[in-house]
Scaffold this motif. Structure first.
Motif, short mmCIF file in Angstrom:
data_model
loop_
_atom_site.label_atom_id
_atom_site.label_comp_id
_atom_site.label_asym_id
_atom_site.label_seq_id
_atom_site.Cartn_x
_atom_site.Cartn_y
_atom_site.Cartn_z
N TYR A 1 -0.37 -2.28 -10.45
CA TYR A 1 -1.06 -3.56 -10.49
C TYR A 1 -0.21 -4.65 -9.83
O TYR A 1 -0.73 -5.55 -9.17
CB TYR A 1 -1.37 -3.95 -11.93
N ALA A 2 1.11 -4.57 -10.03
CA ALA A 2 2.00 -5.54 -9.39
C ALA A 2 1.89 -5.44 -7.87
O ALA A 2 1.82 -6.46 -7.16
CB ALA A 2 3.44 -5.29 -9.83
N LEU A 3 1.82 -4.21 -7.36
CA LEU A 3 1.69 -4.01 -5.92
C LEU A 3 0.32 -4.46 -5.43
O LEU A 3 0.18 -4.94 -4.29
CB LEU A 3 1.92 -2.54 -5.59
N MET B 1 -2.79 -8.50 -2.35
CA MET B 1 -3.64 -9.68 -2.28
C MET B 1 -2.88 -10.88 -1.73
O MET B 1 -3.43 -11.67 -0.94
CB MET B 1 -4.21 -10.00 -3.67
N LEU B 2 -1.62 -11.03 -2.10
CA LEU B 2 -0.81 -12.13 -1.59
C LEU B 2 -0.65 -12.01 -0.07
O LEU B 2 -0.75 -13.02 0.65
CB LEU B 2 0.56 -12.13 -2.27
N PHE C 1 0.83 -1.21 0.00
CA PHE C 1 0.00 0.00 0.00
C PHE C 1 0.86 1.25 0.00
O PHE C 1 0.61 2.20 -0.75
CB PHE C 1 -0.94 0.01 1.21
N ALA C 2 1.91 1.28 0.84
CA ALA C 2 2.77 2.46 0.93
C ALA C 2 3.45 2.73 -0.41
O ALA C 2 3.53 3.89 -0.86
CB ALA C 2 3.82 2.26 2.02
N ALA C 3 3.94 1.69 -1.07
CA ALA C 3 4.60 1.87 -2.37
C ALA C 3 3.60 2.32 -3.43
O ALA C 3 3.94 3.07 -4.34
CB ALA C 3 5.28 0.56 -2.79
N THR C 4 2.36 1.86 -3.32
CA THR C 4 1.33 2.26 -4.28
C THR C 4 1.03 3.75 -4.17
O THR C 4 0.84 4.43 -5.18
CB THR C 4 0.04 1.45 -4.04
N VAL C 5 0.99 4.27 -2.95
CA VAL C 5 0.74 5.70 -2.75
C VAL C 5 1.80 6.52 -3.49
O VAL C 5 1.50 7.53 -4.14
CB VAL C 5 0.73 6.05 -1.25
N PHE D 1 4.51 -7.15 -14.87
CA PHE D 1 4.36 -6.99 -13.43
C PHE D 1 5.69 -7.03 -12.68
O PHE D 1 5.81 -6.49 -11.59
CB PHE D 1 3.46 -8.08 -12.85
N PHE D 2 6.68 -7.69 -13.28
CA PHE D 2 7.98 -7.86 -12.63
C PHE D 2 9.08 -7.46 -13.61
O PHE D 2 8.93 -7.64 -14.82
CB PHE D 2 8.17 -9.31 -12.18
N PRO D 3 10.20 -6.91 -13.12
CA PRO D 3 11.28 -6.49 -14.02
C PRO D 3 11.83 -7.65 -14.83
O PRO D 3 11.88 -8.79 -14.37
CB PRO D 3 12.34 -5.93 -13.05
#
Length: 239
Positions: free
Chosen positions: A149-151, A156-157, A109-113, A208-210
């Motif tokens: 979306y990756a975050l 969800m995980l 959540f923090a990284a999404t912000v 979603f991933f590098p």
């Protein structure tokens, strides 16, 4: 009880705050930037996805809270589906793992912000064909095309780790599937909007991933100079 299970409470709180923040972002987009935020899908593909995805997201807010104790109205079959096995939620040896899941949800959540504010007025929930959006390729977007979306997948995980019930597992599968379909829809739109720039961006980034190996971009072939330009260079060198 849900309120006494701190890892589960932490993960669920992150989910609630996440989607409440999405609502705030929609309102902010309308009030501050005077732009549509895609809360109502405009394309046929995303309308169809919304019909499945929105109920799943709503259930995501509540189903994890029932992992330890089913609601009183649930039948026997529902109880076995929405509650997690006691061995996975109450075993002392697994509590560090559940705390890791909870902290994973908070970190997501923090990284999404950060990503939301990095996007600014370009952020939207769905494709808005009439919206003029720029192509963001810096920050988290320099290696991943869809870091938000990756975050969301990581969030969800984290929920699934702290509340490992069959129902949450099904919601996780639906969420991942819908995100994948949504990225395909968005990438189709961005390719039509940004052409070769987005095509080159796709080659060097993961969805979603590098990417572990980033292919080198082909050098731009210089066009031969015109006779007039060649004469100009000769004169400057002679001087």
């Amino acid at each position: 009880m849900f309120w006494r299970d701190l890892p589960q409470l932490t993960a669920v709180a992150a989910v609630w705050i996440y989607w409440s923040s999405v609502l705030v972002m929609v309102i902010r987009s309308h009030l501050r930037y005077k732009t549509q935020a895609g809360a109502v899908p405009h394309t046929a593909k995303e309308i169809a996805m919304w019909m499945i995805w929105v109920p799943a997201i709503l259930l995501w807010q509540f189903v994890p809270t029932w992992a330890n104790q089913a609601p009183p109205w649930a039948g026997e079959a529902a109880i076995s589906f929405i509650t997690a096995p006691v061995a996975l939620t109450q075993t002392a040896a697994l509590q560090p793992l559940r705390w890791m899941g909870a902290l994973l949800a908070v970190a997501a959540f923090a990284a999404t912000v950060h990503c939301w504010f990095f996007m600014g007025s370009n952020w939207s929930m769905a494709v808005v064909p009439s919206k003029d959006t720029g192509l963001i390729t810096q920050g988290a977007f320099s290696r991943v095309r869809h870091p938000i979306y990756a975050l969301s997948i990581v969030l969800m995980l984290g929920t699934l780790i702290t509340a490992p019930s069959p129902a949450v597992a099904v919601l996780a599968a639906i969420h991942w599937t819908m995100l994948t379909l949504k990225t395909l829809s968005e990438e189709e739109f961005l390719l039509s909007s940004h052409g070769d720039s987005y095509a080159r961006y796709m080659k060097r980034t993961g969805r979603f991933f590098p990417k572990l190996i980033v292919p080198a971009e082909a050098p731009v072939k210089a066009e031969p100079a015109s006779p007039k330009a060649r004469k100009s260079v000769v004169k400057r060198n002679a001087a």
